[in-house]
Design an enzyme around this catalytic site. Structure first.
Site, PDB file in Angstrom:
ATOM      1  N   SER A 164     -65.978 -65.053-121.466  1.00 35.63           N
ATOM      2  CA  SER A 164     -64.672 -65.529-121.328  1.00 35.63           C
ATOM      3  C   SER A 164     -65.100 -65.585-119.786  1.00 35.63           C
ATOM      4  O   SER A 164     -65.285 -66.459-119.290  1.00 35.63           O
ATOM      5  CB  SER A 164     -64.173 -64.118-122.077  1.00 35.63           C
ATOM      6  N   ASP A 292     -58.643 -70.515-130.483  1.00 37.66           N
ATOM      7  CA  ASP A 292     -58.931 -68.572-128.947  1.00 37.66           C
ATOM      8  C   ASP A 292     -57.066 -68.755-128.652  1.00 37.66           C
ATOM      9  O   ASP A 292     -56.288 -69.503-128.544  1.00 37.66           O
ATOM     10  CB  ASP A 292     -59.205 -69.201-128.025  1.00 37.66           C
ATOM     11  N   HIS A 320     -61.246 -65.270-129.606  1.00 40.35           N
ATOM     12  CA  HIS A 320     -61.640 -65.004-128.368  1.00 40.35           C
ATOM     13  C   HIS A 320     -62.675 -64.303-128.827  1.00 40.35           C
ATOM     14  O   HIS A 320     -62.931 -62.635-128.679  1.00 40.35           O
ATOM     15  CB  HIS A 320     -60.319 -64.366-127.811  1.00 40.35           C
TER      16      HIS A 320
END
Length: 347
Positions: A164, A292, A320
């Site tokens: 991320s 995502d 995600h």
């Protein structure tokens, strides 16, 4: 030459049908092993500190050994000379305790690797010393972290992965460094918000994004920032931070001005890694699920957007940093296995 594109599926279960369920279930419910770390504190050049969490076969969890991490790693049997090592960078408000960090660290440690999770400032459980914190484009800080861990095991074959926010920072660093990052054997960016402008607006829209993810991030970000305001009066616009309703308002009020950007738009534009993918020279996996909820599929990079050192893997499902697979209650084994395959074969 352009990057390669892989669309091979991540086999998520049918009862997790879309991106939100795949994201939330993986974070809260999917099965994974627990890993203990040895913690090392490192002073930064500007008078702050970062905490590095290390795990390796034979390394005892807890405070760093009295002789230091480097000595402990050098004393391992068999010798770590030529062994594999992984630096794993966490996401926004993450840490070595995050589900993905635990799953990845356990997978590689069980195969004899040394794994280190460097914590961005303020994410290791103790406030950092300065008004500044960390942000999605701080590739200079990530470079310092990488050089630091490299010094601890200079003979290892080093790899790097970022998840991320950590993935965006890592990919930005690799794009800026080009061939100078060639001491890394391979790298990976996982669910990285490659276009922070699009991703930031996505998190600010939609019922689940606004009611679940955004409040989750803002709860800890605001708390940490308001604590800084008490310690450093006049450095934080307390009213704007306290009233921020989404990440853009928070970044406008704190992240951007504190870290040298004009505003959130300037920060998001200059910190995004997508424009720099063409400069990457290290073999690099860029893994983004097309569902995502943090980054819409339409803004994912195409092969022409990245160098031929990059493999773009864009499965239809995964959420995600989700990628939960297998029978109920599922496991988080697919993601570390995917990384291991790329590090081993380049595919």
């Amino acid at each position: 030459m352009p990057a390669r594109l892989d669309t091979t599926a991540c086999p998520t279960p049918r009862w997790l049908p879309e991106g939100h369920s795949q994201t939330i279930y993986a974070a809260l419910c999917a099965s994974h092993h627990r890993v203990g770390f040895a913690r090392e504190r490192v002073e930064t050049p500007d008078g702050d500190f970062i905490d590095l969490d290390w795990t390796a076969p034979g390394l005892v969890p807890g405070p760093a050994p009295a002789g230091g991490i480097a000595a402990a790693l050098a004393a391992r049997k068999p010798s770590p000379r030529g062994a594999d090592a992984l630096a794993l960078f966490h996401g926004l408000e993450g840490s070595s305790a995050s589900h993905y960090a635990q799953a990845i660290a356990q997978h590689f440690r069980s195969r004899g690797w040394t794994v280190v999770v460097p914590h961005f400032r303020g994410c290791s459980g103790e406030p950092n010393r300065l008004p500044r914190a960390y942000h999605s484009g701080d590739s200079a800080e990530l470079g310092f972290m990488l050089e630091t861990v490299r010094q601890r095991a200079p003979d290892a074959r080093w790899h790097a992965a970022g998840v991320s926010l950590g993935g965006n920072v890592l990919l930005k660093y690799l794009g800026e460094q080009g061939a100078a990052a060639g001491w890394l054997a391979a790298a990976a960016g996982i669910s990285a918000p490659l276009d922070l402008t699009v991703g930031g607006h996505a998190l600010g829209h939609g019922f689940v994004n606004r009611r679940l993810y955004t409040p989750m991030f803002l709860r800890t970000l605001k708390s940490k920032t308001l604590q800084k305001a008490q310690k450093f009066p006049g450095t934080v616009d307390v009213i704007r931070v306290a009233n921020a309703r989404d990440l853009k308002e928070f970044d406008d009020a704190y992240t951007a001005p504190t870290h040298g950007f004009r505003n959130a738009d300037d920060y998001w534009a200059r910190a995004s890694s997508k424009p720099l993918l063409g400069g990457i020279a290290v073999p690099t996996l860029v893994l983004n699920a097309r569902n995502d909820p943090f980054l819409p599929a339409h803004c994912l990079p195409e092969p022409k957007d990245a160098s031929d050192a990059v493999l773009l893997h864009q499965p239809r499902h995964g959420g995600h940093v989700g990628f939960a697979t297998g029978r109920f209650p599922t496991s988080l084994g697919w993601l570390p296995a995917r990384l291991a395959t790329f590090f081993r074969t380049g595919d």
